[in-house]
Design a protein around this motif. Structure first.
Motif, PDB file in Angstrom:
ATOM      1  N   ARG A   1       2.786  11.658   6.996  1.00 42.09           N
ATOM      2  CA  ARG A   1       3.676  10.442   7.290  1.00 42.09           C
ATOM      3  C   ARG A   1       2.452   9.147   6.803  1.00 42.09           C
ATOM      4  O   ARG A   1       2.749   8.079   6.705  1.00 42.09           O
ATOM      5  CB  ARG A   1       4.407  10.111   8.049  1.00 42.09           C
ATOM      6  CG  ARG A   1       5.563  11.142   7.904  1.00 42.09           C
ATOM      7  CD  ARG A   1       6.733  10.635   9.141  1.00 42.09           C
ATOM      8  NE  ARG A   1       7.737  11.390   9.131  1.00 42.09           N
ATOM      9  CZ  ARG A   1       8.778  10.796   8.348  1.00 42.09           C
ATOM     10  NH1 ARG A   1       8.832   9.835   7.674  1.00 42.09           N
ATOM     11  NH2 ARG A   1      10.054  11.645   8.166  1.00 42.09           N
ATOM     12  N   ARG A   2       1.259   9.751   7.050  1.00 41.90           N
ATOM     13  CA  ARG A   2       0.164   8.580   6.942  1.00 41.90           C
ATOM     14  C   ARG A   2      -0.339   8.562   5.372  1.00 41.90           C
ATOM     15  O   ARG A   2      -0.345   9.338   4.756  1.00 41.90           O
ATOM     16  CB  ARG A   2      -1.060   8.916   7.973  1.00 41.90           C
ATOM     17  CG  ARG A   2      -0.299   8.883   9.355  1.00 41.90           C
ATOM     18  CD  ARG A   2      -1.559   9.401  10.312  1.00 41.90           C
ATOM     19  NE  ARG A   2      -1.587  10.807  10.237  1.00 41.90           N
ATOM     20  CZ  ARG A   2      -2.505  11.675  10.464  1.00 41.90           C
ATOM     21  NH1 ARG A   2      -3.671  11.170  11.080  1.00 41.90           N
ATOM     22  NH2 ARG A   2      -2.241  12.768  10.543  1.00 41.90           N
ATOM     23  N   PHE A   3      -1.007   7.359   5.231  1.00 41.25           N
ATOM     24  CA  PHE A   3      -1.683   7.182   4.018  1.00 41.25           C
ATOM     25  C   PHE A   3      -3.096   6.386   4.293  1.00 41.25           C
ATOM     26  O   PHE A   3      -2.975   5.653   5.092  1.00 41.25           O
ATOM     27  CB  PHE A   3      -0.588   6.381   2.772  1.00 41.25           C
ATOM     28  CG  PHE A   3      -0.383   4.897   3.158  1.00 41.25           C
ATOM     29  CD1 PHE A   3      -1.058   4.178   2.650  1.00 41.25           C
ATOM     30  CD2 PHE A   3       0.800   4.691   4.079  1.00 41.25           C
ATOM     31  CE1 PHE A   3      -0.890   2.615   2.858  1.00 41.25           C
ATOM     32  CE2 PHE A   3       0.872   3.200   4.402  1.00 41.25           C
ATOM     33  CZ  PHE A   3       0.146   2.345   3.912  1.00 41.25           C
TER      34      PHE A   3
ATOM     35  N   HIS B   1       1.017   4.217  -2.707  1.00 41.74           N
ATOM     36  CA  HIS B   1       0.586   5.655  -2.279  1.00 41.74           C
ATOM     37  C   HIS B   1       1.789   6.295  -2.967  1.00 41.74           C
ATOM     38  O   HIS B   1       1.532   7.473  -3.325  1.00 41.74           O
ATOM     39  CB  HIS B   1       0.778   5.735  -0.685  1.00 41.74           C
ATOM     40  CG  HIS B   1       0.567   7.003  -0.139  1.00 41.74           C
ATOM     41  ND1 HIS B   1      -0.664   7.592  -0.138  1.00 41.74           N
ATOM     42  CD2 HIS B   1       1.264   7.618   0.361  1.00 41.74           C
ATOM     43  CE1 HIS B   1      -0.490   8.825   0.402  1.00 41.74           C
ATOM     44  NE2 HIS B   1       0.715   8.909   0.726  1.00 41.74           N
ATOM     45  N   PHE B   2       3.020   6.053  -2.681  1.00 46.26           N
ATOM     46  CA  PHE B   2       4.256   6.966  -3.393  1.00 46.26           C
ATOM     47  C   PHE B   2       3.781   6.863  -4.867  1.00 46.26           C
ATOM     48  O   PHE B   2       4.243   8.090  -5.201  1.00 46.26           O
ATOM     49  CB  PHE B   2       5.313   5.985  -3.065  1.00 46.26           C
ATOM     50  CG  PHE B   2       6.605   6.638  -3.948  1.00 46.26           C
ATOM     51  CD1 PHE B   2       7.104   7.746  -3.424  1.00 46.26           C
ATOM     52  CD2 PHE B   2       7.058   5.934  -4.953  1.00 46.26           C
ATOM     53  CE1 PHE B   2       8.490   8.140  -4.227  1.00 46.26           C
ATOM     54  CE2 PHE B   2       8.125   6.582  -5.692  1.00 46.26           C
ATOM     55  CZ  PHE B   2       8.782   7.376  -5.265  1.00 46.26           C
TER      56      PHE B   2
ATOM     57  N   GLY C   1       0.949  -1.211   0.051  1.00 40.78           N
ATOM     58  CA  GLY C   1      -0.090  -0.018   0.191  1.00 40.78           C
ATOM     59  C   GLY C   1       0.853   1.135  -0.018  1.00 40.78           C
ATOM     60  O   GLY C   1       0.529   2.287  -0.474  1.00 40.78           O
ATOM     61  N   ARG C   2       2.052   1.302   0.958  1.00 36.89           N
ATOM     62  CA  ARG C   2       2.783   2.395   0.599  1.00 36.89           C
ATOM     63  C   ARG C   2       3.369   2.842  -0.530  1.00 36.89           C
ATOM     64  O   ARG C   2       3.660   3.754  -0.938  1.00 36.89           O
ATOM     65  CB  ARG C   2       3.860   2.325   1.850  1.00 36.89           C
ATOM     66  CG  ARG C   2       3.282   2.189   3.257  1.00 36.89           C
ATOM     67  CD  ARG C   2       4.402   2.176   4.295  1.00 36.89           C
ATOM     68  NE  ARG C   2       3.929   2.167   5.665  1.00 36.89           N
ATOM     69  CZ  ARG C   2       4.443   2.511   6.499  1.00 36.89           C
ATOM     70  NH1 ARG C   2       5.728   2.840   6.610  1.00 36.89           N
ATOM     71  NH2 ARG C   2       3.903   2.363   7.886  1.00 36.89           N
ATOM     72  N   LEU C   3       3.860   1.444  -1.042  1.00 40.73           N
ATOM     73  CA  LEU C   3       4.563   1.702  -2.686  1.00 40.73           C
ATOM     74  C   LEU C   3       3.426   2.522  -3.811  1.00 40.73           C
ATOM     75  O   LEU C   3       3.655   3.275  -4.209  1.00 40.73           O
ATOM     76  CB  LEU C   3       4.643   0.244  -2.944  1.00 40.73           C
ATOM     77  CG  LEU C   3       5.797   0.429  -4.448  1.00 40.73           C
ATOM     78  CD1 LEU C   3       7.037   1.376  -4.183  1.00 40.73           C
ATOM     79  CD2 LEU C   3       6.361  -1.007  -4.736  1.00 40.73           C
TER      80      LEU C   3
ATOM     81  N   HIS D   1      -5.488   3.622   3.017  1.00 45.01           N
ATOM     82  CA  HIS D   1      -5.875   2.674   1.928  1.00 45.01           C
ATOM     83  C   HIS D   1      -7.183   2.830   1.001  1.00 45.01           C
ATOM     84  O   HIS D   1      -8.144   3.528   1.852  1.00 45.01           O
ATOM     85  CB  HIS D   1      -5.999   1.300   2.713  1.00 45.01           C
ATOM     86  CG  HIS D   1      -4.750   0.867   3.189  1.00 45.01           C
ATOM     87  ND1 HIS D   1      -3.814   0.143   2.519  1.00 45.01           N
ATOM     88  CD2 HIS D   1      -4.618   0.598   4.572  1.00 45.01           C
ATOM     89  CE1 HIS D   1      -2.996  -0.117   3.511  1.00 45.01           C
ATOM     90  NE2 HIS D   1      -3.241   0.111   4.636  1.00 45.01           N
TER      91      HIS D   1
END
Length: 63
Positions: A57-59, A6-7, A2-4, A61
């Motif tokens: 710093r939060r994302f 988001h990036f 998920g972070r990827l 989903h």
């Protein structure tokens, strides 16, 4: 994963915004195209929105 995602989403939004800003700057400098079509307000809003998302710093989903 998920972070990827988001990036990459933020990166794509940044690239789109950069392209739109460059186009607006080009029109302003070379075409003497000075009319108000709310593009500047929209771009300022998108810049602020993206800046907040990048500095957070939060994302979230997305489902």
């Amino acid at each position: 994963m998920g972070r990827l995602r988001h990036f990459f989403r933020l990166s794509a939004e940044r690239d789109d915004l950069e392209t739109r800003l460059l186009l607006r700057e080009f029109r302003s400098l070379f075409l003497d195209d000075h009319f108000e079509d709310d593009t500047e307000k929209e771009l300022q809003s998108k810049c602020a929105e993206l800046s907040t998302a990048i500095s957070s710093r939060r994302f979230r989903h997305r489902h």
